[in-house]
Design an enzyme around this catalytic site. Structure first.
Site, PDB file in Angstrom:
ATOM      1  N   GLY A   1       0.975  -1.046  -0.107  1.00  0.00           N
ATOM      2  CA  GLY A   1       0.109   0.282  -0.119  1.00  0.00           C
ATOM      3  C   GLY A   1       0.542   1.462  -0.275  1.00  0.00           C
ATOM      4  O   GLY A   1       1.557   0.889   0.332  1.00  0.00           O
ATOM      5  N   LYS A   2       0.641   2.407  -0.455  1.00  0.00           N
ATOM      6  CA  LYS A   2       1.234   3.978  -0.491  1.00  0.00           C
ATOM      7  C   LYS A   2      -0.093   4.498   0.293  1.00  0.00           C
ATOM      8  O   LYS A   2      -1.312   4.442  -0.094  1.00  0.00           O
ATOM      9  CB  LYS A   2       1.735   3.505  -1.301  1.00  0.00           C
ATOM     10  CG  LYS A   2       3.182   4.440  -1.506  1.00  0.00           C
ATOM     11  CD  LYS A   2       4.604   4.625  -0.719  1.00  0.00           C
ATOM     12  CE  LYS A   2       5.414   5.134  -0.548  1.00  0.00           C
ATOM     13  NZ  LYS A   2       6.447   4.216  -0.067  1.00  0.00           N
TER      14      LYS A   2
END
Ligand code: NAD
Length: 459
Positions: free
Chosen positions: A115-116
């Site tokens: 994720g980011k």
């Protein structure tokens, strides 16, 4: 870098299609369909969360700030990845970075997905109270989709332990009575952060080249001499050599990597050059890194830029242009500043035979192809700079168990995890003609594909 993941997945799966030892259960038409499913699943994020944070600034103006949390894939475990505060943050970039986290975690067997997050601001233009508000709003807007078992953010460019502490505090207030320590990593030690987290990426970067050029090389010299490829030749040319090392970037990653290289007992290193956003310092006899660190700690993290400042630091070095560090005649070049530093315009001037990517994507695709053709070994970001996420995983575990490791235990576990990954990818890398980066991608895609298949997600 836009949509880098599609190319990586396509290339890896094309190479694996005819490899009958990979997912041998899948044959003919079923294999084709399953591989098409894999391309589709791995090339796209599971979720794109986007909001405009409504924040009241100190001058009473209300602004709406674009913010993202992109969750690429969680087949291996909860989504995991940093939150970047930078004015260039946009959906395509955050999405690419999220997918690269999926690959990095899969490669190193960290039980997280990718994720980011990102907020489109220049944090220097906001005061502390405004940044505090932005952090709280970020958590308020995304609190339903993050959490210790769902998606665990960490610091990235423009954020640090301070922001993670604020965010964890807000998460705890929104969800009283629930577990919260594992909701964010990269926190301060007093708030449940891990000892060694700050140094983890730089230590891992240094470990990468030490392991390749010392441990692996010594144990496999005979085997390597039987391999007929350009990378094996480059490695063998470095047996029992004393190395000159240049480090671009003297921040969190670069300064720790430089100090490790300076102190290393295993290799006969000399750190002959370091640089930052202003200057390169060079001394063929080696630079006194501890003295330099003492200076930078008292000078806003900047290296000395004049003879007078070098005198104050008690460091002997020649002052050179900022970018001179890249093209010096050294054995090892550690890139720990920004992306895109070695590119089409300077690739032919690079003299180092080993390049270590501490930053993300510091060597462009074109330069990578050119240098790899020359036999230069590039230890890619996905392999070399994973120390941060590995120790984040240790922090998450420590938060769950409320049992904390000593710094020595953290570094011992970090080295052992990185060693395991190196032992997985290096034999194949030296056995076939593909660059190490491609090899790492292939391993990550193989792991993810096998898990997706075994969990019945391809039909
Ligand atoms: P930092 O901000 O602490 O340090 C960056 C350093 O690069 C500073 O010394 C700065 O002066 C220097 N610099 C900036 N522009 C430069 C230029 N044009 N030429 C030479 N030097 C320049 O950042 P950091 O945490 O050390 O991270 C460095 C890189 O590594 C970043 O690209 C970051 O995304 C990446 N990275 C960091 C981590 C981590 O845990 N910190 C993890 C993975 C990747």
């Amino acid at each position: 870098m836009a949509n880098a993941i599609k190319g990586i997945v396509d290339e890896s799966l094309n190479a694996l299609m005819d490899d009958t030892t990979f997912l041998p259960e899948l044959k003919e038409n079923d294999r084709k369909k399953a591989f098409a499913s894999l391309v589709s699943i791995l090339s796209t994020p599971n979720h794109v969360h986007k909001s405009f944070l409504r924040v009241t600034l100190e001058d009473d103006r209300v602004v709406r700030i674009p913010a993202f949390r992109i969750q690429h894939n969680n087949i291996v475990g909860p989504y995991k990845g940093g939150i970047r505060f930078h004015e260039s943050v946009n959906e395509a970039e955050v999405s690419d970075l999220a997918s690269l986290m999926t690959l990095k975690n899969a490669l190193h067997e960290v039980p997280f997905g990718g994720g980011k997050g990102g907020v489109s601001i220049n944090p220097r233009q906001y005061d502390t109270r405004e940044l505090f508000l932005i952090c709280r709003k970020y958590v308020q807007y995304f609190s339903d989709v993050i959490g210790p078992e769902k998606d665990i953010p960490a610091p990235d460019v423009g954020t640090s332990a301070r922001e993670m502490d604020w965010m964890m505090g807000e998460y705890k207030s929104i969800r009283p009575g629930r577990s919260y320590r594992g909701s964010f990593t990269g926190k301060s030690i007093i708030n449940g952060g891990s000892l060694g987290r700050r140094e983890a990426t730089g230590k891992g970067v240094y470990f990468s080249f030490r392991y390749l050029l010392h441990d692996f090389l010594k144990d496999n010299e005979q085997w390597l001499s039987e391999r007929d490829n350009r990378f094996a030749k480059t490695a063998l040319a470095n047996v029992n050599k004393s190395f000159s090392v240049a480090v671009q970037g003297f921040g969190n990653v670069g300064s720790v990597a430089a100090l490790e290289a300076y102190r290393c007992q295993h290799l006969n290193n000399k750190v002959v050059a370091v640089s930052d956003k202003n200057i390169t310092l060079y001394n063929a006899d080696g630079i006194d890194i501890p003295a330099l660190l003492q200076f930078t700690e008292q000078n806003n993290h900047d290296l000395p830029v004049s003879e007078e400042e070098l005198g104050k630091a008690n460091v002997k070095a020649e002052l050179m242009d900022r970018d001179a560090v890249l093209t010096l005649d050294v054995d090892v070049l550690i890139l720990a500043a920004l992306g895109g530093q070695v590119h089409a315009d300077n690739m032919e001037e690079i003299k180092a035979q080993i390049i270590v990517e501490g930053a993300n994507a510091p060597v462009t695709g074109e330069a990578d192809d050119y240098l790899s053709d020359q036999g230069v070994i590039i230890i890619p970001d996905i392999l070399a700079n994973a120390g941060g996420v590995i120790v984040s995983y240790f922090e998450w575990l420590q938060g769950r168990e409320t049992q904390f490791l000593t710094e020595d235990e953290v570094f011992e576990r970090l080295n052992s995890k990185m060693k395991k990954t190196f032992d997985t990818v290096l034999p194949q890398f030296f056995g076939d003609p593909f660059p190490l980066r491609q090899n790492c991608y292939m391993h990550a895609v193989m792991k993810l594909s096998t898990i997706l298949f075994r969990q019945g997600k391809l039909y």
